[in-house]
Motif scaffolding. Sequence first.
Motif, PDB file in Angstrom:
ATOM      1  N   MET B 385       0.833  -1.155  -0.015  1.00  0.00           N
ATOM      2  CA  MET B 385      -0.009   0.060   0.200  1.00  0.00           C
ATOM      3  C   MET B 385       0.952   1.348   0.081  1.00  0.00           C
ATOM      4  O   MET B 385       0.368   2.284  -0.523  1.00  0.00           O
ATOM      5  N   LEU B 402      -6.945  -0.796   1.260  1.00  0.00           N
ATOM      6  CA  LEU B 402      -6.432   0.274   2.143  1.00  0.00           C
ATOM      7  C   LEU B 402      -7.341   0.805   2.904  1.00  0.00           C
ATOM      8  O   LEU B 402      -7.070   1.245   4.095  1.00  0.00           O
ATOM      9  N   PHE B 425      -0.767   6.320   3.801  1.00  0.00           N
ATOM     10  CA  PHE B 425      -2.100   5.800   4.027  1.00  0.00           C
ATOM     11  C   PHE B 425      -3.184   6.778   4.091  1.00  0.00           C
ATOM     12  O   PHE B 425      -4.223   6.761   3.427  1.00  0.00           O
TER      13      PHE B 425
END
Lengths: 182, 547
Positions: B385, B402, B425
């Motif tokens: 990610m 995610l 993120f």
Amino acid sequence: MISAILVMAGIGLALGAILGWASVRYRVEDDPLVEKIDAILPQTQCGQCGFPGCKPYAEAIAKGEADINKCPPGGADGVKRLAELLGVEAKPLGEGLEPKPKAIAVIDENTCIGCTLCVQACPVDAIIGAAKQMHTIIADQCTGCELCLPPCPVDCISMEVVKEDVANWKWRYPVHMMKREA
Amino acid sequence: MSRQLFTFNGGVHPEGHKAESNATPIRPMPLLPRYVVPLRQHIGAPARPLVQAGDAVLGGQMIGAPEGYVSTAAHAPTSGRVVAVAPHAVPHPSGLFDLCVVIEADGEDRSIDFQPLDWRKLDPSALRNRIREMGLAGLGGAVFPSYIKLNPSGQTLHTLILNGAECEPWITCDDRLMRERAAEIVLGIEVMAHTLGVKTILIGIEDNKPEALAAMGAAAPSGMEVVAVPTGYPGGGGKQLTYTLTGVETPTGGRSTDAGIQVFNVGTAYSLYRAVYLGEPLLSRVVTVTGHVANPGNFEARIGTPMTDLLAAAGGALDGADGEIVGGPMMGFDLMDQAAPVTKSVNCLIVKDPVRFPPRPTTLPCIRCGACARACPADLQPFEMYWFSRAKDFGKAQSYNLFDCIECGCCAYVCPSHIPLVDFFRFAKSEIWEREQEKHGADQARQRHEFKEFRLEREKREKAEKFARAAEKNKEAAATTTTDATADPDAEKKKAILQAALDRAKKAKEAVTPRNTDNLPPRVEKEIAEIEARRAQAEAKTESGEG
């Protein structure tokens, strides 16, 4: 020999009939490419590309009549996505076309005379008002196309840039120190 | 106590630092001269202000009304006068200002009459509406409006989990609350269980809080099970605690309620007790003030207490203090402005010092060690990610789930290269969110534009049809009048009546309005006579010329 020809001809006719039927039954109504291009365009309907709306511009791109870098609200990101879709090189926005920060129109309600010209100009019906009644803009629906500015006879519409607040704030791209490699 | 516990994958064991603040009882705060109550303290739409600058307010008076479904109310913490309803610093990672009601206390601390609720007799829907008006929101940190969580909305719930794990280092507000007010928490839990109609009630507390476990165990009646869960971060995450206690995994994109389980924080249960048994809206919460301060501990702070006053109550920051963190060190954020107030979501304020909170070390390139994936309690692959978020390839990042990331910070904690993974993120999530919103807006604009075009087309068509119809009618009418004019014997009569009426109107008009050539002063009459004479002359000339 004749039977073989007849069998082959029969198969040919049968397959032809199936194909003919399928082409009618599963016909694609619109050009799917136009739909795909239209999905990328920001739908401001502002006409800055020189076409009367996003769909006509999408049609022109699909026909190869228009370049992909004519849409300022879509910005460089929009051009990139169009380039990816069409398999061509991305390029900077065209001459004299610059992306502006997102803004919405605001009517100065003290000056508005209720002429309905802006109501008619708005491509997405985001202005409420009737003749000789005050007009106002539905902020949520305004695309910021600026098409209501020129028709206003008393210049009571202005564009206000959407300010960043707690609700629409975004986390920034992390900036961090990377050690220089020796 | 023989319940089988489940162990979730990953997690970390940072130093607890609980002893700094959990030794002393919860301290009350003195009445302050000024409170700042933000109108957006919960998830969802901000409350609509009900007061203006200059208004007098009483403690517990609603000053912000819930707007929309996902929203809840805000209340005045004490009696006084509203000084302003204006943007003010709020505890938010952006440091941006938000709409707040600033109240100057009058020092009398008068309140409205609090009406306790008879919750056993009250209709559950009416009870939820009262709770909405009392501004209750989850005090664990997510501040989701409680009245929505108390609504089973068609789902059958069988288990209620009370989250007293408090897994983040430094924070001890729930610990102290459970030690000191266990009986009240239990009363709040009974109301929750009644509203939700659950059979099983589990109270999960980490085993590093033996006093809280003992207090809750003593207060809990039969039917409520106090369970000691192993200490470890993020054992108090909603999904993780649910798994530890029941073995049920929350599905991707779903909630634990899909599996019939609802989770509440113990602090929320306490505020529900106050709302139902005392009739008091959510006016205060327990906040831990710890770190580099003179007297760390827990404080019962009114919502709206400025951080400066909260710090002062803890004896103030010591020399060498290096900023503050709101929340815990794993998931919290830096406080940008000390004028920001305590809100419903603020559970902890940590004053940093350079020794225990050193600046983030220099980031090194990822060495693909996989430590982050082993530490991830959500069973994700943070390094993948991270690649895609860093490259702004959001579609790919999303395909690695995610949005299942709970932003607990375990991956960044274990990363040997000190990569701020969670920052990436969060960045990717807010970008994806914005794009989705833009997409939604564009779809709406397209629809509205297409409808406008359709509408214009339709109007044009209808107009044309109307004209065509009218033209046809005219033609018909003309045809009938020419062919048989005498067909209608009354026609002549009607015409005569009409003509008579017209004549009458004409006469009346002449009688009323004088012609503009009547009643003129002699000077003008003379002028007219001259003009007439000139005209007559000119006419005579042209006639003679022609002749």
